[in-house]
Design a protein around this motif. Sequence first.
Motif, mmCIF file in Angstrom:
data_model
loop_
_atom_site.group_PDB
_atom_site.id
_atom_site.type_symbol
_atom_site.label_atom_id
_atom_site.label_comp_id
_atom_site.label_asym_id
_atom_site.label_seq_id
_atom_site.Cartn_x
_atom_site.Cartn_y
_atom_site.Cartn_z
ATOM 1 N N ALA A 51 45.550 57.632 37.066
ATOM 2 C CA ALA A 51 44.921 56.302 36.782
ATOM 3 C C ALA A 51 43.991 56.323 35.650
ATOM 4 C CB ALA A 51 43.890 56.030 38.240
ATOM 5 N N HIS A 52 43.712 54.837 34.695
ATOM 6 C CA HIS A 52 43.049 54.494 33.745
ATOM 7 C C HIS A 52 41.821 54.034 34.334
ATOM 8 C CE1 HIS A 52 46.639 56.149 31.677
ATOM 9 N NE2 HIS A 52 47.298 55.172 31.794
ATOM 10 N N GLN A 53 41.085 53.557 33.519
ATOM 11 C CA GLN A 53 39.943 52.803 33.672
ATOM 12 C C GLN A 53 40.100 51.633 34.533
ATOM 13 O OE1 GLN A 53 38.653 52.584 29.748
ATOM 14 N NE2 GLN A 53 38.332 50.286 29.798
ATOM 15 N N ARG A 54 39.304 51.198 35.653
ATOM 16 C CA ARG A 54 39.601 50.179 36.459
ATOM 17 C C ARG A 54 39.657 48.784 35.484
ATOM 18 N NH1 ARG A 54 38.980 48.062 41.299
ATOM 19 N NH2 ARG A 54 38.015 46.039 41.928
ATOM 20 N N GLY A 55 40.873 48.108 36.117
ATOM 21 C CA GLY A 55 41.026 46.638 35.399
ATOM 22 C C GLY A 55 42.149 46.920 34.397
ATOM 23 N N SER A 56 42.531 48.196 34.045
ATOM 24 C CA SER A 56 43.802 48.272 33.043
ATOM 25 C C SER A 56 45.018 47.814 33.486
ATOM 26 C CB SER A 56 43.883 49.843 32.774
ATOM 27 O OG SER A 56 42.576 50.252 32.232
ATOM 28 N N ILE A 57 45.752 47.380 32.457
ATOM 29 C CA ILE A 57 47.129 46.549 32.942
ATOM 30 C C ILE A 57 48.214 47.304 31.923
ATOM 31 C CG2 ILE A 57 48.401 44.503 32.849
ATOM 32 C CD1 ILE A 57 46.367 44.674 35.168
ATOM 33 N N GLU A 58 49.277 47.468 32.388
ATOM 34 C CA GLU A 58 50.243 48.218 31.439
ATOM 35 C C GLU A 58 51.383 47.042 31.383
ATOM 36 O OE1 GLU A 58 50.117 52.669 31.001
ATOM 37 O OE2 GLU A 58 51.999 52.438 32.020
ATOM 38 N N CYS A 59 52.002 46.852 30.396
ATOM 39 C CA CYS A 59 53.076 45.876 30.470
ATOM 40 C C CYS A 59 54.441 46.785 29.769
ATOM 41 C CB CYS A 59 52.781 44.671 29.345
ATOM 42 S SG CYS A 59 51.426 43.934 29.702
ATOM 43 N N LEU A 60 55.507 47.007 30.542
ATOM 44 C CA LEU A 60 56.614 47.651 29.837
ATOM 45 C C LEU A 60 57.747 46.492 29.701
ATOM 46 C CD1 LEU A 60 57.808 50.612 29.672
ATOM 47 C CD2 LEU A 60 58.758 50.197 32.209
ATOM 48 N N SER A 61 58.178 46.397 28.461
ATOM 49 C CA SER A 61 59.225 45.461 28.298
ATOM 50 C C SER A 61 60.706 46.296 27.777
ATOM 51 C CB SER A 61 58.860 44.753 27.038
ATOM 52 O OG SER A 61 57.711 43.714 27.283
ATOM 53 N N VAL A 62 61.550 46.054 28.568
ATOM 54 C CA VAL A 62 62.913 46.707 28.510
ATOM 55 C C VAL A 62 63.862 46.216 27.373
ATOM 56 C CG1 VAL A 62 64.719 47.728 29.533
ATOM 57 C CG2 VAL A 62 62.736 47.518 30.909
ATOM 58 N N ILE A 63 64.243 46.961 26.513
ATOM 59 C CA ILE A 63 65.119 46.732 25.341
ATOM 60 C C ILE A 63 66.501 46.932 25.662
ATOM 61 C CG2 ILE A 63 65.467 47.070 22.974
ATOM 62 C CD1 ILE A 63 62.566 47.947 22.233
ATOM 63 N N SER A 64 66.802 48.087 26.300
ATOM 64 C CA SER A 64 67.910 48.546 26.648
ATOM 65 C C SER A 64 67.972 49.538 27.963
ATOM 66 C CB SER A 64 68.983 49.181 25.648
ATOM 67 O OG SER A 64 68.194 50.235 25.232
ATOM 68 N N GLY A 65 68.771 49.431 28.781
ATOM 69 C CA GLY A 65 68.816 50.257 29.967
ATOM 70 C C GLY A 65 68.241 49.705 31.237
ATOM 71 N N GLU A 66 67.739 50.616 31.983
ATOM 72 C CA GLU A 66 66.960 50.064 33.395
ATOM 73 C C GLU A 66 65.806 51.072 33.539
ATOM 74 O OE1 GLU A 66 67.827 49.247 37.956
ATOM 75 O OE2 GLU A 66 69.392 49.916 36.697
ATOM 76 N N PHE A 67 64.723 50.577 33.780
ATOM 77 C CA PHE A 67 63.428 51.270 34.165
ATOM 78 C C PHE A 67 63.095 50.997 35.234
ATOM 79 C CE2 PHE A 67 63.237 51.845 29.631
ATOM 80 C CZ PHE A 67 62.406 53.193 29.471
ATOM 81 N N GLU A 68 62.256 51.751 36.076
ATOM 82 C CA GLU A 68 61.489 51.436 37.398
ATOM 83 C C GLU A 68 60.085 51.758 37.390
ATOM 84 O OE1 GLU A 68 63.720 53.282 40.739
ATOM 85 O OE2 GLU A 68 62.844 54.885 40.434
ATOM 86 N N VAL A 69 59.205 51.036 38.063
ATOM 87 C CA VAL A 69 57.758 51.411 37.763
ATOM 88 C C VAL A 69 57.221 51.469 39.278
ATOM 89 C CG1 VAL A 69 55.485 50.601 37.241
ATOM 90 C CG2 VAL A 69 57.223 50.427 35.597
ATOM 91 N N GLU A 70 56.588 52.517 39.713
ATOM 92 C CA GLU A 70 55.884 52.765 40.946
ATOM 93 C C GLU A 70 54.443 52.664 40.919
ATOM 94 O OE1 GLU A 70 56.488 55.712 44.873
ATOM 95 O OE2 GLU A 70 57.730 56.048 43.084
#
Length: 205
Positions: A140-159
């Motif tokens: 975990a990062h500091q409270r309130g942190s947001i991550e954005c994952l933009s897929v260019i190719s293939g397939e990702f999953e986030v848990e």
Amino acid sequence: MGVEGRERAKTLDMGAHVLSGQLGKTVQRLRKAYNLSLSELAEQSGVAKSIISQIERNETNPTLATIWRLSQALDVSIERVLSAGDEEPFIEKTTRGDTPVLFSDDGKVRLAIFGWIKTVEWLQWYDVHAEPGGSLESEAHQRGSIECLSVISGEFEVEVGGVLQHARAGETLRYRCDRPHVVRNAGTEPAHATMVCILKAAVMD
């Protein structure tokens, strides 16, 4: 994924180069403000006296690891040490060889760090390549942190927190990263994405 703790130290040790210009004058001014000799600053920072002398004379291009150690010894932020004159034009080029790279524990996820060291406390971004089955587990990062994952190719999953979501090329996942989270290549082919981490985003409900 934010670069914090151990990961941040690894990033600094990758040997990325810093801005030129006022660096030497800044280090010298701060050292004298603390009434430190070259030998005393060398002892407190762990940076060789000869290297500090070369930095102050702008005769070397130190790594970020060196600048980080000096900033700790001088009790100032790395941003202040790296600051340049406001009136000077600014354009910076980072070569492929100078771009720091991190790998996941399984060695299947490669992150090239495109983010600027001067924004590392609040904004970080990466170029992500993942082999099939590759998994990047982050604390975990500091409270309130947001991550954005933009897929260019293939397939990702986030848990995150037991919730799983998939994204394919052209899609973006945004999620809280102030709790443990995992990014995986969910396909059978190599996957490519960009990742941006905002460490001081507004806290989400």
